[in-house]
Scaffold this motif. Structure first.
Motif, PDB file in Angstrom:
ATOM      1  N   GLN A 192      62.139 -16.042 -10.003  1.00 51.89           N
ATOM      2  CA  GLN A 192      63.036 -14.934  -9.636  1.00 51.89           C
ATOM      3  C   GLN A 192      64.498 -15.370  -9.723  1.00 51.89           C
ATOM      4  OE1 GLN A 192      61.086 -14.373  -5.845  1.00 51.89           O
ATOM      5  NE2 GLN A 192      60.365 -12.337  -6.419  1.00 51.89           N
ATOM      6  N   VAL A 193      64.757 -16.613  -9.298  1.00 54.42           N
ATOM      7  CA  VAL A 193      66.133 -17.129  -9.372  1.00 54.42           C
ATOM      8  C   VAL A 193      66.540 -17.288 -10.841  1.00 54.42           C
ATOM      9  CG1 VAL A 193      67.647 -19.075  -8.764  1.00 54.42           C
ATOM     10  CG2 VAL A 193      65.924 -18.284  -7.140  1.00 54.42           C
ATOM     11  N   ALA A 194      65.613 -17.808 -11.644  1.00 54.48           N
ATOM     12  CA  ALA A 194      65.913 -17.990 -13.078  1.00 54.48           C
ATOM     13  C   ALA A 194      66.241 -16.641 -13.724  1.00 54.48           C
ATOM     14  CB  ALA A 194      64.725 -18.636 -13.775  1.00 54.48           C
ATOM     15  N   ASP A 195      65.512 -15.605 -13.361  1.00 52.01           N
ATOM     16  CA  ASP A 195      65.769 -14.269 -13.930  1.00 52.01           C
ATOM     17  C   ASP A 195      67.168 -13.780 -13.544  1.00 52.01           C
ATOM     18  OD1 ASP A 195      63.260 -14.354 -14.973  1.00 52.01           O
ATOM     19  OD2 ASP A 195      62.340 -13.057 -13.447  1.00 52.01           O
ATOM     20  N   LEU A 196      67.524 -13.996 -12.272  1.00 54.08           N
ATOM     21  CA  LEU A 196      68.847 -13.549 -11.802  1.00 54.08           C
ATOM     22  C   LEU A 196      69.971 -14.310 -12.509  1.00 54.08           C
ATOM     23  CD1 LEU A 196      68.099 -13.386  -7.961  1.00 54.08           C
ATOM     24  CD2 LEU A 196      68.772 -11.445  -9.382  1.00 54.08           C
ATOM     25  N   PHE A 197      69.808 -15.631 -12.629  1.00 53.99           N
ATOM     26  CA  PHE A 197      70.852 -16.446 -13.261  1.00 53.99           C
ATOM     27  C   PHE A 197      70.915 -16.152 -14.769  1.00 53.99           C
ATOM     28  CE2 PHE A 197      71.151 -20.188  -9.986  1.00 53.99           C
ATOM     29  CZ  PHE A 197      71.483 -19.266  -9.002  1.00 53.99           C
ATOM     30  N   SER A 198      69.778 -15.835 -15.373  1.00 50.59           N
ATOM     31  CA  SER A 198      69.765 -15.544 -16.815  1.00 50.59           C
ATOM     32  C   SER A 198      70.594 -14.296 -17.101  1.00 50.59           C
ATOM     33  CB  SER A 198      68.328 -15.327 -17.306  1.00 50.59           C
ATOM     34  OG  SER A 198      67.584 -16.495 -17.104  1.00 50.59           O
ATOM     35  N   GLU A 199      70.498 -13.334 -16.188  1.00 49.33           N
ATOM     36  CA  GLU A 199      71.284 -12.100 -16.374  1.00 49.33           C
ATOM     37  C   GLU A 199      72.779 -12.406 -16.386  1.00 49.33           C
ATOM     38  OE1 GLU A 199      70.833  -8.446 -13.951  1.00 49.33           O
ATOM     39  OE2 GLU A 199      68.688  -8.940 -14.104  1.00 49.33           O
ATOM     40  N   VAL A 200      73.201 -13.324 -15.496  1.00 51.81           N
ATOM     41  CA  VAL A 200      74.629 -13.673 -15.409  1.00 51.81           C
ATOM     42  C   VAL A 200      75.049 -14.473 -16.638  1.00 51.81           C
ATOM     43  CG1 VAL A 200      76.373 -14.899 -14.039  1.00 51.81           C
ATOM     44  CG2 VAL A 200      74.516 -13.716 -12.896  1.00 51.81           C
ATOM     45  N   SER A 201      74.188 -15.401 -17.054  1.00 53.23           N
ATOM     46  CA  SER A 201      74.600 -16.298 -18.147  1.00 53.23           C
ATOM     47  C   SER A 201      74.458 -15.640 -19.522  1.00 53.23           C
ATOM     48  CB  SER A 201      73.768 -17.579 -18.121  1.00 53.23           C
ATOM     49  OG  SER A 201      72.475 -17.307 -18.597  1.00 53.23           O
ATOM     50  N   GLY A 202      73.607 -14.602 -19.611  1.00 52.90           N
ATOM     51  CA  GLY A 202      73.388 -13.949 -20.899  1.00 52.90           C
ATOM     52  C   GLY A 202      72.401 -14.701 -21.777  1.00 52.90           C
ATOM     53  N   GLU A 203      71.799 -15.750 -21.261  1.00 53.19           N
ATOM     54  CA  GLU A 203      70.739 -16.461 -22.003  1.00 53.19           C
ATOM     55  C   GLU A 203      69.577 -16.743 -21.050  1.00 53.19           C
ATOM     56  OE1 GLU A 203      71.542 -20.661 -22.815  1.00 53.19           O
ATOM     57  OE2 GLU A 203      73.488 -20.385 -21.873  1.00 53.19           O
ATOM     58  N   THR A 204      68.397 -16.986 -21.621  1.00 53.14           N
ATOM     59  CA  THR A 204      67.232 -17.199 -20.765  1.00 53.14           C
ATOM     60  C   THR A 204      67.232 -18.623 -20.213  1.00 53.14           C
ATOM     61  OG1 THR A 204      66.032 -15.657 -22.143  1.00 53.14           O
ATOM     62  CG2 THR A 204      64.703 -17.030 -20.674  1.00 53.14           C
ATOM     63  N   LEU A 205      67.302 -18.724 -18.897  1.00 53.42           N
ATOM     64  CA  LEU A 205      67.285 -20.045 -18.262  1.00 53.42           C
ATOM     65  C   LEU A 205      65.872 -20.345 -17.777  1.00 53.42           C
ATOM     66  CD1 LEU A 205      70.575 -19.766 -16.142  1.00 53.42           C
ATOM     67  CD2 LEU A 205      70.259 -21.030 -18.262  1.00 53.42           C
ATOM     68  N   PRO A 206      65.429 -21.600 -17.887  1.00 55.84           N
ATOM     69  CA  PRO A 206      64.072 -21.925 -17.421  1.00 55.84           C
ATOM     70  C   PRO A 206      64.015 -21.989 -15.893  1.00 55.84           C
ATOM     71  CG  PRO A 206      65.194 -23.907 -18.181  1.00 55.84           C
ATOM     72  CD  PRO A 206      66.134 -22.761 -18.436  1.00 55.84           C
ATOM     73  N   ALA A 207      62.809 -21.821 -15.368  1.00 49.63           N
ATOM     74  CA  ALA A 207      62.632 -21.894 -13.902  1.00 49.63           C
ATOM     75  C   ALA A 207      62.579 -23.359 -13.480  1.00 49.63           C
ATOM     76  CB  ALA A 207      61.359 -21.149 -13.508  1.00 49.63           C
TER      77      ALA A 207
END
Ligand code: SF4
Length: 499
Positions: A164-179
C-alpha cells in the motif's frame, strides 16, 4: 480500512475494521511488539513501579498548579524571544497560524508529527489558503498521501502494508516503486529533503514544555523534527496547555518513561530541547519562533474530580497497545484524532459533546489493562464508566436500551416476577437455541452473537439446585452439628413460605 467515515456509527466502523484481516493482523503484530519492547525496557530499569509513582506525582502536581506553571513557562519563553499565543479553541489556533503565515507570505510548510495539530485540521486549513503543508514524519507522510488520519499515537500508519505504501509513493514519483522498505524509505528521504529546504515555516508539536527555562522538548526517531525546527526561518510550535513540566529535573523522569512506554527504547534517537529562536552565535535555527498554547476543551477537565487526571497523559500510546479492543479494531474505529482507551476518554471530553461522541466510551471491555500499562497511572477504565454514566444521565441512550433497563429493573426488583420471567425465558429460548447455544443473530442479541454463541438458560435454575442440595445435606450429613442442621432446616422452611 481506509479512514474515519463520519457517516458510519462506531459499530459500523468497528465492523469495517473487523472485516479487514490485514488491519487486524498488522495492528496485533505491531502492538504486541511494542508491548514486548516496553516490558523489556521497564524490567531492565529495575524499579518500574517507583518510576511510575514518581512520574504520576510530577504530573499530578503540575496539573494541580497548571495556572502557575503555565505563567512561568510563558514568562520565560517570552524572555527567550519566543512569541507566545494562547488559543482557546481550534478555530483561534488556526486564525493565529494564518496570520503568522500571511505575515511571512508563506507558500509552504514542513511539519513534524503533532497530535494537537490534528485537532486543528491545520493541513486542510493551510491548503485552503494555497499553502502547501507536508508531513515529514514517515508514518504521517504516508497517511497524508492516503488522505487519512493517524490510527495510532506513535505509529500513525500502523494499518498500512508495504505494498500500500509502495502504491502511494509510486503515484507521487510517477514510476512504479517496489514494495521494498529500503527503496521506499530512500524515496521518502529524498522527497522530504526538498521540502525541508523549501519550507517557509516549520511546524512542530511539543512533547514537554519546561516552565523553569521556557524550553520545549521534542522526542523523535527520524530526525525530521530537528530539520523542521532548524531549517525554515520561522517556526510554529503547537502545544496542548497540559504539556508543562516544572523543571529540567522532571524531564529526566519523563525522558525515562516516555520512550520506554512508547517504543521500548531507553531514549529516542533524537531529543531536542529548544529554548528560543536562533541567537547571533548559533549556527542554525529559526529566526522567529512562535508557540501556540491550545486549550480546546482541556480547561473543562480542570477541577473535575473524575477527569482532571486525563491531563496527566504524556501521549505514549502504551494504553492502545494493551487494550484488547484497540488491538482488534485499530485507531480509525474511534472516529476522531485520538484512539484506544485514552482516545475513548479524550474524544467525548475534549469535544464536550456526549451526544455525538459518548458512544466511544463503550469501545472498552473495562478490563483495566490500560491503567496497568499507563506510565502515569491514569485510571482510564474508571473514566470510561463515568462517561457512560454521564451519557445516560444526559439522556443520550437509545430508547430501546432505556426500555430494556427499565424492564430489567422491573423484573429484578421482585422475586416472583424474576421467577416468572425465567420460566418464560426457558420457553422462549426453545425457538432460537440449538445444541445448548443460541446462535440467532436476531434482535438485541445480534451484536453479541455475530462473534460468539450465547449459552442457553440451564434447565434447572440455581435456586432449584440449591433447594435439592439443602435437602441432600440434611439427609446425608448425619454427623452435622444438630443445632446447625436445625437452623438450616428452619431457613429452608422459611424460604419455602416466601416462594
Ligand atoms: S493514558 Fe497513559 S498509557 Fe495512554 S497514552 Fe496517555 S500516558 Fe500513555
Amino acid at each position: 480500512m481506509s479512514d474515519f467515515n463520519p457517516t458510519l456509527t462506531l459499530k459500523e466502523r468497528a465492523e469495517v475494521a473487523l472485516n479487514d484481516e490485514f488491519l487486524r493482523n498488522a495492528v496485533k503484530f505491531t502492538t504486541q511488539k511494542l508491548r514486548t519492547g516496553k516490558k523489556v525496557a521497564s524490567d531492565e530499569l529495575g524499579n518500574w513501579e517507583d518510576w511510575r509513582e514518581r512520574a504520576r506525582a510530577i504530573r499530578l502536581h503540575t496539573i494541580a498548579h497548571l495556572d502557575y506553571y503555565l505563567g512561568e513557562f510563558i514568562k520565560n519563553a517570552r524572555a527567550n524571544g519566543v512569541h507566545v499565543h494562547i488559543a482557546s479553541n481550534a478555530e483561534e489556533a488556526v486564525d493565529i497560524t494564518m496570520k503568522i503565515a500571511a505575515s511571512k507570505e508563506a507558500k509552504s510548510v514542513a511539519k513534524s508529527k503533532s497530535m494537537v495539530s490534528e485537532e486543528l485540521h491545520i493541513n486542510h486549513a493551510l491548503e485552503q489558503q494555497g499553502i502547501e503543508a507536508v508531513e515529514t514524519d514517515l508514518g504521517e507522510y504516508i497517511i497524508q498521501l492516503a488522505g487519512e488520519t493517524p490510527s495510532h499515537l506513535i505509529i500513525p500508519a500502523i494499518h498500512k502494508n508495504k505494498q500500500q505504501v509502495a502504491d502511494l509513493f509510486s503515484e507521487v514519483s510517477g514510476e512504479t516503486l517496489p514494495a521494498d522498505t529500503k527503496v521506499l524509505a530512500g524515496f521518502a528521504r529524498a522527497k522530504l529533503r526538498e521540502k525541508f529546504l523549501e519550507a517557509d515555516i516549520g511546524m512542530t508539536g511539543c512533547n514537554f514544555a519546561i516552565a523553569e527555562t521556557g524550553s520545549m522538548v521534542l522526542f523523535s526517531n527520524e530526525g525530521n523534527a530537528r530539520m523542521v525546527s532548524t531549517l525554515p526561518k520561522t517556526q510554529i510550535t503547537y502545544m496542548g496547555m497540559e504539556r508543562i513540566i516544572p523543571s529540567l529535573e522532571d524531564l529526566e523522569v519523563m525522558a525515562t518513561m516516555l520512550p520506554r512506554s512508547a517504543t521500548g527504547q531507553k531514549l529516542t534517537v533524537y531529543m531536542s530541547t529548544i529554548t528560543g529562536p536562533r541567537r547571533a552565535e548559533d549556527s542554525d535555527g529559526p529566526e522567529e519562533m512562535h508557540i501556540i498554547i491550545i486549550d480546546n476543551g482541556r480547561s473543562e477537565q480542570l477541577g473535575d474530580p473524575e477527569f482532571q487526571e486525563v491531563l496527566n497523559c504524556i501521549r505514549c500510546g502504551a494504553c492502545l497497545n494493551a487494550c484488547p479492543v484497540y488491538r482488534h479494531v485499530g485507531g480509525h474505529t474511534y472516529g476522531w484524532v485520538y484512539s484506544g482507551p485514552i482516545g475513548a476518554v479524550l474524544t467525548p471530553r475534549l469535544n464536550q459533546d456526549m451526544e455525538k461522541w459518548g458512544e466511544v466510551a463503550y469501545a472498552s471491555s473495562l478490563c483495566g489493562a490500560c491503567h496497568e500499562a499507563c506510565p502515569v497511572k491514569i485510571p482510564l477504565h474508571d473514566m470510561l464508566v463515568y462517561i457512560r454514566r454521564q451519557k445516560v444521565e444526559e439522556g443520550y441512550t437509545p430508547s430501546t436500551e432505556r426500555m430494556a433497563f427499565k424492564g430489567f429493573k422491573y423484573v429484578m426488583s421482585d422475586y416472583r416476577r424474576f421467577k416468572r420471567s425465567m420460566k418464560l425465558g426457558k420457553i422462549g429460548q426453545k425457538f432460537v437455541a440449538k445444541d445448548g447455544v443460541i446462535k440467532s443473530k436476531m434482535g438485541p442479541l445480534k451484536g453479541w452473537n455475530t462473534y460468539r454463541d450465547a449459552p442457553t438458560m440451564a434447565e434447572e435454575s440455581f435456586r432449584e439446585s440449591w433447594s435439592k442440595l439443602d435437602w441432600e445435606l440434611s439427609r446425608d450429613t448425619p454427623s452435622m452439628d444438630p443445632e446447625i442442621l436445625k437452623r438450616m432446616n428452619e431457613a429452608i422452611a422459611k424460604r419455602g413460605k416466601n416462594k
